[in-house]
Design an enzyme around this catalytic site. Sequence first.
Site, mmCIF file in Angstrom:
data_model
loop_
_atom_site.group_PDB
_atom_site.id
_atom_site.type_symbol
_atom_site.label_atom_id
_atom_site.label_comp_id
_atom_site.label_asym_id
_atom_site.label_seq_id
_atom_site.Cartn_x
_atom_site.Cartn_y
_atom_site.Cartn_z
ATOM 1 N N ASP A 101 -0.310 -5.017 3.012
ATOM 2 C CA ASP A 101 0.763 -4.114 2.605
ATOM 3 C C ASP A 101 0.177 -3.142 1.575
ATOM 4 O OD1 ASP A 101 2.958 -2.921 1.396
ATOM 5 O OD2 ASP A 101 4.207 -4.732 1.521
ATOM 6 N N HIS A 102 0.056 -1.889 1.992
ATOM 7 C CA HIS A 102 -0.636 -0.911 1.147
ATOM 8 C C HIS A 102 0.183 -0.511 -0.088
ATOM 9 C CE1 HIS A 102 -3.869 1.609 0.175
ATOM 10 N NE2 HIS A 102 -3.983 2.340 1.269
ATOM 11 N N ARG A 103 1.441 -0.960 -0.146
ATOM 12 C CA ARG A 103 2.233 -0.650 -1.345
ATOM 13 C C ARG A 103 1.734 -1.448 -2.531
ATOM 14 N NH1 ARG A 103 8.038 -2.032 1.021
ATOM 15 N NH2 ARG A 103 6.780 -3.799 1.668
#
Length: 438
Positions: free
Chosen positions: A410-412
Amino acid sequence: MLKDVLLPEVSDNIEKGDVVKVLVKIGDSVKLDQPLIELETDKAVFEVPSTEEGIVRELNVKEGESVKIGSVIVRIETSGADSSSDLEAAALPGHMAEPEKSPADAQITSSAKTSAPASQPASKAESEIAESALPLPGSSAPASPSVRRLARELGVEITSVSGSGRGGRITEDDVKAFVKEAMKQGTAVPAAMMQSAARPLPDFSKWGKTREESMSKVRKLTADSMAHAWTTIPMVTQFDKADITSLDEFRKKYSKEVEKQGGKLTVTSILTAVSAMAMKEFPQFNTSLDLPAGKIIYKEYFNIGIAVDTDRGLLVPVIKNVDAKSITEISIEINVLAEKARTKKITPEEMDGGNFTISNLGGIGGTGFTPIVYSPQVAIMGVSRSSWEAVYDGEKFVPKLILPLSLTYDHRIIDGADAARFLRWICDALENPLSIFL
Ligand code: CAO
């Protein structure tokens, strides 16, 4: 007392509809407003709610059949009391304060509620009362059918929405405000995607023979959780390769011993142990995001899910507290849980509470794939088939057993550089286990 439930008027100029699905059978006990059939008209597909509470005694419709507005769809044996009196009791002043905006929906509910034939649609005021006064049974979220439909169309889980109406009733504006907020936070399901999922299919029989099969519960849950993850998590996949030549020798050397104890020493069990160690080194991989609260939840326990291929579809049993277990114990537990998953004996508790997942397709084949993060986790590792490759050691090419790994994250919450470091750390640990102690 036997009461008729009629197909209510749904919209102007609509005289009939096709029954897509019958949702009840004779002998079923139904509640007020419980969906009885799914009806398709030229304008939409929607559920027709029951206007009575009791036992279904007659079913007058079949799937695929065309039904006229005003015709009897089911006959229900009620306990005697007229349910319309409940409606009147619920029609308190103030309930009309927030009229619903969809006349078609209002007509569905109002004419159904009063069991009125199509030729006698209820007045707008009555329809507003019917819509506003009736929470659907079996749900803790009081909302009218049209509000529920709106939520469904926008991909919103109605129970997540706080109601601002009387008695906590959820209004159309509440759903819209929820979506706006979620969009701001980046958690909304894009409506276009949900709509495309609900688009009608072409008639495939025009081109050839077809066969239909109902989706199993596991398939429905998988579809739901995959679509949710795909549409809510900005994901990236990182790839790496580990030289497992020495590790494979170790595995073969000790596999008999582990087997005697009921386990199977495979790359999956070794990776499970190593992943828990990597999660200790890189705590952001052991988190969940609480976006509405603006918080990151760091977990201090190390539970790892193992994707298992079963007849029913994909199931993910969870090995709890991996960091406290030996590779032998992990191997035994994977064996036991995978077997339980395949023989339908796995319990929901045994699939709950995972922080990270490993999906090993290497036993089947493949050189690489991009697994989907299993929300609310933030990363998943994909394992493909190891194979012998010629690797240049600086002087000559030597044969090495190479294991391809992928890591979707999850790149967040996880940056690309951290993902590359995390996966390299795992590769280093497989290539040179002593590096873990450095
Ligand atoms: N590369 C090469 N060989 C591999 C391998 C890999 N990455 N992973 C497993 N193997 C080998 C094993 O060593 C074993 O070989 P032997 O029979 O010669 O001992 C064989 O493949 C079968 O392994 P296994 O499946 O019995 O054991 P496992 O621990 O590797 O895997 C489990 C267990 C439960 C992960 C696996 O059985 C499974 O279900 N995999 C599918 C997972 C899946 O569906 N993922 C997709 C999720 S997304 O749709």
